[in-house]
Design a protein around this motif. Structure first.
Motif, PDB file in Angstrom:
ATOM      1  N   GLY A 140     -65.542  -8.874 -25.411  1.00 36.01           N
ATOM      2  CA  GLY A 140     -65.498 -10.173 -26.060  1.00 36.01           C
ATOM      3  C   GLY A 140     -64.615 -10.156 -27.290  1.00 36.01           C
ATOM      4  O   GLY A 140     -63.873 -11.101 -27.562  1.00 36.01           O
ATOM      5  N   MET A 141     -64.669  -9.049 -28.041  1.00 34.68           N
ATOM      6  CA  MET A 141     -63.821  -8.924 -29.217  1.00 34.68           C
ATOM      7  C   MET A 141     -62.348  -8.848 -28.815  1.00 34.68           C
ATOM      8  O   MET A 141     -61.478  -9.415 -29.470  1.00 34.68           O
ATOM      9  CB  MET A 141     -64.222  -7.682 -30.017  1.00 34.68           C
ATOM     10  N   LEU A 142     -62.076  -8.125 -27.694  1.00 37.28           N
ATOM     11  CA  LEU A 142     -60.701  -8.035 -27.200  1.00 37.28           C
ATOM     12  C   LEU A 142     -60.192  -9.419 -26.807  1.00 37.28           C
ATOM     13  O   LEU A 142     -59.054  -9.791 -27.115  1.00 37.28           O
ATOM     14  CB  LEU A 142     -60.646  -7.100 -25.994  1.00 37.28           C
ATOM     15  N   THR A 143     -61.047 -10.189 -26.157  1.00 41.23           N
ATOM     16  CA  THR A 143     -60.647 -11.536 -25.765  1.00 41.23           C
ATOM     17  C   THR A 143     -60.308 -12.373 -26.982  1.00 41.23           C
ATOM     18  O   THR A 143     -59.301 -13.094 -27.005  1.00 41.23           O
ATOM     19  CB  THR A 143     -61.779 -12.219 -24.967  1.00 41.23           C
ATOM     20  N   ALA A 144     -61.156 -12.289 -27.989  1.00 38.57           N
ATOM     21  CA  ALA A 144     -60.908 -13.053 -29.209  1.00 38.57           C
ATOM     22  C   ALA A 144     -59.592 -12.632 -29.850  1.00 38.57           C
ATOM     23  O   ALA A 144     -58.826 -13.471 -30.343  1.00 38.57           O
ATOM     24  CB  ALA A 144     -62.061 -12.857 -30.182  1.00 38.57           C
ATOM     25  N   ALA A 145     -59.331 -11.322 -29.821  1.00 33.11           N
ATOM     26  CA  ALA A 145     -58.090 -10.835 -30.411  1.00 33.11           C
ATOM     27  C   ALA A 145     -56.874 -11.366 -29.664  1.00 33.11           C
ATOM     28  O   ALA A 145     -55.866 -11.737 -30.259  1.00 33.11           O
ATOM     29  CB  ALA A 145     -58.078  -9.306 -30.404  1.00 33.11           C
ATOM     30  N   LEU A 146     -56.997 -11.432 -28.336  1.00 34.16           N
ATOM     31  CA  LEU A 146     -55.890 -11.956 -27.548  1.00 34.16           C
ATOM     32  C   LEU A 146     -55.642 -13.431 -27.852  1.00 34.16           C
ATOM     33  O   LEU A 146     -54.503 -13.891 -27.903  1.00 34.16           O
ATOM     34  CB  LEU A 146     -56.180 -11.787 -26.046  1.00 34.16           C
ATOM     35  N   LEU A 147     -56.718 -14.153 -28.099  1.00 32.65           N
ATOM     36  CA  LEU A 147     -56.560 -15.562 -28.409  1.00 32.65           C
ATOM     37  C   LEU A 147     -55.886 -15.769 -29.765  1.00 32.65           C
ATOM     38  O   LEU A 147     -55.196 -16.763 -29.991  1.00 32.65           O
ATOM     39  CB  LEU A 147     -57.926 -16.258 -28.395  1.00 32.65           C
ATOM     40  N   LEU A 148     -56.119 -14.800 -30.678  1.00 35.47           N
ATOM     41  CA  LEU A 148     -55.503 -14.904 -31.996  1.00 35.47           C
ATOM     42  C   LEU A 148     -54.037 -14.500 -31.973  1.00 35.47           C
ATOM     43  O   LEU A 148     -53.260 -14.880 -32.833  1.00 35.47           O
ATOM     44  CB  LEU A 148     -56.267 -14.025 -32.992  1.00 35.47           C
ATOM     45  N   THR A 149     -53.668 -13.709 -30.957  1.00 30.18           N
ATOM     46  CA  THR A 149     -52.282 -13.260 -30.866  1.00 30.18           C
ATOM     47  C   THR A 149     -51.371 -14.452 -30.589  1.00 30.18           C
ATOM     48  O   THR A 149     -51.682 -15.325 -29.788  1.00 30.18           O
ATOM     49  CB  THR A 149     -52.133 -12.236 -29.723  1.00 30.18           C
ATOM     50  N   GLY A 150     -50.229 -14.463 -31.251  1.00 28.05           N
ATOM     51  CA  GLY A 150     -49.272 -15.546 -31.014  1.00 28.05           C
ATOM     52  C   GLY A 150     -49.726 -16.852 -31.620  1.00 28.05           C
ATOM     53  O   GLY A 150     -49.633 -17.909 -31.000  1.00 28.05           O
ATOM     54  N   CYS A 151     -50.245 -16.782 -32.869  1.00 27.39           N
ATOM     55  CA  CYS A 151     -50.628 -17.987 -33.613  1.00 27.39           C
ATOM     56  C   CYS A 151     -51.682 -18.795 -32.862  1.00 27.39           C
ATOM     57  O   CYS A 151     -51.586 -20.027 -32.719  1.00 27.39           O
ATOM     58  CB  CYS A 151     -49.412 -18.860 -33.895  1.00 27.39           C
ATOM     59  N   ALA A 152     -52.674 -18.083 -32.359  1.00 21.92           N
ATOM     60  CA  ALA A 152     -53.836 -18.729 -31.721  1.00 21.92           C
ATOM     61  C   ALA A 152     -53.458 -19.538 -30.489  1.00 21.92           C
ATOM     62  O   ALA A 152     -54.128 -20.496 -30.136  1.00 21.92           O
ATOM     63  CB  ALA A 152     -54.583 -19.597 -32.725  1.00 21.92           C
ATOM     64  N   GLN A 153     -52.375 -19.163 -29.814  1.00 25.33           N
ATOM     65  CA  GLN A 153     -52.006 -19.828 -28.575  1.00 25.33           C
ATOM     66  C   GLN A 153     -53.007 -19.461 -27.484  1.00 25.33           C
ATOM     67  O   GLN A 153     -53.587 -18.369 -27.506  1.00 25.33           O
ATOM     68  CB  GLN A 153     -50.593 -19.413 -28.153  1.00 25.33           C
ATOM     69  N   PRO A 154     -53.231 -20.343 -26.507  1.00 28.42           N
ATOM     70  CA  PRO A 154     -54.143 -20.002 -25.407  1.00 28.42           C
ATOM     71  C   PRO A 154     -53.686 -18.742 -24.695  1.00 28.42           C
ATOM     72  O   PRO A 154     -52.489 -18.441 -24.632  1.00 28.42           O
ATOM     73  CB  PRO A 154     -54.044 -21.223 -24.491  1.00 28.42           C
ATOM     74  N   SER A 155     -54.624 -18.030 -24.145  1.00 27.98           N
ATOM     75  CA  SER A 155     -54.298 -16.809 -23.415  1.00 27.98           C
ATOM     76  C   SER A 155     -53.418 -17.132 -22.215  1.00 27.98           C
ATOM     77  O   SER A 155     -53.588 -18.161 -21.556  1.00 27.98           O
ATOM     78  CB  SER A 155     -55.577 -16.127 -22.918  1.00 27.98           C
ATOM     79  N   THR A 156     -52.495 -16.233 -21.901  1.00 24.88           N
ATOM     80  CA  THR A 156     -51.698 -16.384 -20.696  1.00 24.88           C
ATOM     81  C   THR A 156     -52.525 -15.936 -19.498  1.00 24.88           C
ATOM     82  O   THR A 156     -53.582 -15.308 -19.642  1.00 24.88           O
ATOM     83  CB  THR A 156     -50.423 -15.533 -20.771  1.00 24.88           C
ATOM     84  N   GLU A 157     -52.023 -16.247 -18.310  1.00 24.63           N
ATOM     85  CA  GLU A 157     -52.719 -15.801 -17.101  1.00 24.63           C
ATOM     86  C   GLU A 157     -52.850 -14.283 -17.081  1.00 24.63           C
ATOM     87  O   GLU A 157     -53.909 -13.736 -16.755  1.00 24.63           O
ATOM     88  CB  GLU A 157     -51.964 -16.285 -15.848  1.00 24.63           C
ATOM     89  N   LYS A 158     -51.770 -13.591 -17.422  1.00 23.30           N
ATOM     90  CA  LYS A 158     -51.796 -12.125 -17.391  1.00 23.30           C
ATOM     91  C   LYS A 158     -52.784 -11.566 -18.415  1.00 23.30           C
ATOM     92  O   LYS A 158     -53.456 -10.570 -18.145  1.00 23.30           O
ATOM     93  CB  LYS A 158     -50.395 -11.570 -17.657  1.00 23.30           C
ATOM     94  N   GLN A 159     -52.872 -12.183 -19.574  1.00 26.83           N
ATOM     95  CA  GLN A 159     -53.822 -11.713 -20.581  1.00 26.83           C
ATOM     96  C   GLN A 159     -55.257 -11.891 -20.111  1.00 26.83           C
ATOM     97  O   GLN A 159     -56.098 -11.006 -20.280  1.00 26.83           O
ATOM     98  CB  GLN A 159     -53.593 -12.461 -21.899  1.00 26.83           C
ATOM     99  N   ASP A 160     -55.547 -13.023 -19.498  1.00 32.46           N
ATOM    100  CA  ASP A 160     -56.895 -13.238 -18.989  1.00 32.46           C
ATOM    101  C   ASP A 160     -57.217 -12.288 -17.842  1.00 32.46           C
ATOM    102  O   ASP A 160     -58.345 -11.783 -17.732  1.00 32.46           O
ATOM    103  CB  ASP A 160     -57.064 -14.692 -18.537  1.00 32.46           C
ATOM    104  N   ALA A 161     -56.235 -12.033 -16.980  1.00 31.93           N
ATOM    105  CA  ALA A 161     -56.442 -11.056 -15.908  1.00 31.93           C
ATOM    106  C   ALA A 161     -56.755  -9.686 -16.495  1.00 31.93           C
ATOM    107  O   ALA A 161     -57.637  -8.967 -15.999  1.00 31.93           O
ATOM    108  CB  ALA A 161     -55.205 -10.984 -15.017  1.00 31.93           C
ATOM    109  N   ALA A 162     -56.047  -9.318 -17.573  1.00 35.21           N
ATOM    110  CA  ALA A 162     -56.265  -8.010 -18.206  1.00 35.21           C
ATOM    111  C   ALA A 162     -57.664  -7.905 -18.791  1.00 35.21           C
ATOM    112  O   ALA A 162     -58.296  -6.838 -18.735  1.00 35.21           O
ATOM    113  CB  ALA A 162     -55.212  -7.783 -19.286  1.00 35.21           C
ATOM    114  N   VAL A 163     -58.174  -8.987 -19.350  1.00 33.69           N
ATOM    115  CA  VAL A 163     -59.523  -8.976 -19.911  1.00 33.69           C
ATOM    116  C   VAL A 163     -60.560  -8.739 -18.817  1.00 33.69           C
ATOM    117  O   VAL A 163     -61.453  -7.902 -18.946  1.00 33.69           O
ATOM    118  CB  VAL A 163     -59.802 -10.302 -20.653  1.00 33.69           C
TER     119      VAL A 163
END
Length: 354
Positions: A7-30
């Motif tokens: 969950g913390m990793l997911t939150a970090a990904l969401l913060l990456t890139g100025c809080a832009q929504p996660s990309t498909e690849k990022q969500d797949a990685a989670v």
């Protein structure tokens, strides 16, 4: 990594890139990380199902153990059949034992399957047992040491009696789709065209409005599995024109599908388009959007329709989500004789095909 850390990793990904929504690849990685770090929670079947698909997508050696587990499960099943099935009576006896799984009739699906299997108990051994196990071994470039005997058992039955029966299709549409393609791949009689016709007669599009939610999803599962099975489960691409009626139906009815279907079905639909090289089709993006919206970001996975985040029960749904969100193409791996040597030292009972 714990699921809290996911969950913390997911939150970090969401913060990456100025809080832009996660990309498909990022969500797949989670989602992938959630499962990769909790493989011990999966059964041998689930581990093989997940690991084999992840290996076909990534060719990552970390899935070798899961692939071997799957080969061992297949070997055990075929060893049992070769040793214990001597005549049709043996098949029926084993089928009656398996029929007890559906005795409670606690769900619409189980009630349909219990009724359909009455007097067809042998199907419970042939379909999900013998045919599926022989086909999986074949995908690995392997066969049972008593393969000729196992093919003889198949020859005792005319599988079209199951594949073209409306009651059977209403109970096992996806499974029958798999099995007719597996029989074809095993060099047995080709029932694919007969199944397609019987399926369309059983589920005419004009009657969708009269289908229960369970039966509507059974219809969709049957359609997706025709394409998935034709691809030998992500081993080779398919040609849209060969399944035009299915792709046209998905495009024409996607609004209703999105409203009435589970995430498993929606992910499979998106993958059928990817298998045909239709990456830019709007159905792919719409399917991905639905799956991304469904992710429980605290748990790092797509929950069930009831909100359950049980990892084992959600394995099928989540491995589909990973593939849909980060598709790596169809790959005919692993197989015996390939340089990777993933399929080597096969479990007892299996050997490389000539």
């Amino acid at each position: 990594m714990t699921r809290v850390a996911v969950g913390m990793l997911t939150a970090a990904l969401l913060l990456t890139g100025c809080a832009q929504p996660s990309t498909e690849k990022q969500d797949a990685a989670v989602i992938k990380n959630t499962y990769d770090t909790n493989l011990a929670e999966l059964s041998a079947y689930q581990l093989g199902h997940y690991g084999l698909r992840m290996y076909r997508q990534t060719q990552d050696d970390k899935y070798k153990a899961a692939v071997w587990t799957d080969m061992a499960r297949v070997a055990d099943r075929l060893n049992e059949y070769a040793a214990t099935i001597h005549n049709k009576e043996d098949v029926v006896k084993l089928g009656k034992v398996r029929l007890k799984v559906y005795d409670s009739g606690d769900s619409e699906r189980d009630a349909l399957r219990h009724a359909a299997a009455q007097g067809r108990e042998e199907y419970l051994v042939l379909g999900a047992g013998l045919i599926s196990s022989m086909a999986r071994a074949n995908e690995y470039g392997l066969e049972h040491i008593d393969d000729e005997r196992l093919h003889e058992i198949l020859s005792w039955y005319d599988f079209s009696e199951y594949a073209t029966n409306p009651q059977m299709i209403r109970a096992w549409a996806a499974q029958l789709a798999n099995q007719v393609y597996w029989l074809k791949q095993l060099g047995e009689q080709d029932h694919t065209a007969a199944f397609d016709k019987a399926f369309r007669d059983t589920y005419p599009d004009s009657q969708d409005v009269n289908l229960t939610t369970q039966q509507f999803n059974n219809k969709l599962y049957g359609m997706t599995h025709i394409i998935l099975a034709a691809s030998e489960y992500y081993r080779k691409p398919v040609n849209e024109a060969d399944f035009q009626w299915i792709y046209d139906y998905f495009r024409d009815n996607f609004d209703e599908i999105a409203a009435r279907s589970k995430e498993d079905v929606i992910a499979e639909i998106g993958i059928t388009f990817l298998l045909a090289g239709l990456d830019d089709d709007p159905i792919v993006a719409r399917s991905q959007d639905i799956i991304q919206e469904a992710i429980n970001r605290d748990e790092g996975m797509v929950p069930s329709v009831t909100g359950s985040t049980d990892l084992a029960k959600g394995e099928h749904r989540n491995v589909l989500a990973i593939m849909l969100l980060d598709w790596q193409g169809a790959n005919a791996v692993p197989m015996a004789g390939q340089d990777s040597r993933v399929v080597s030292n096969a479990p007892w009972g299996l050997e490389a095909k000539e």
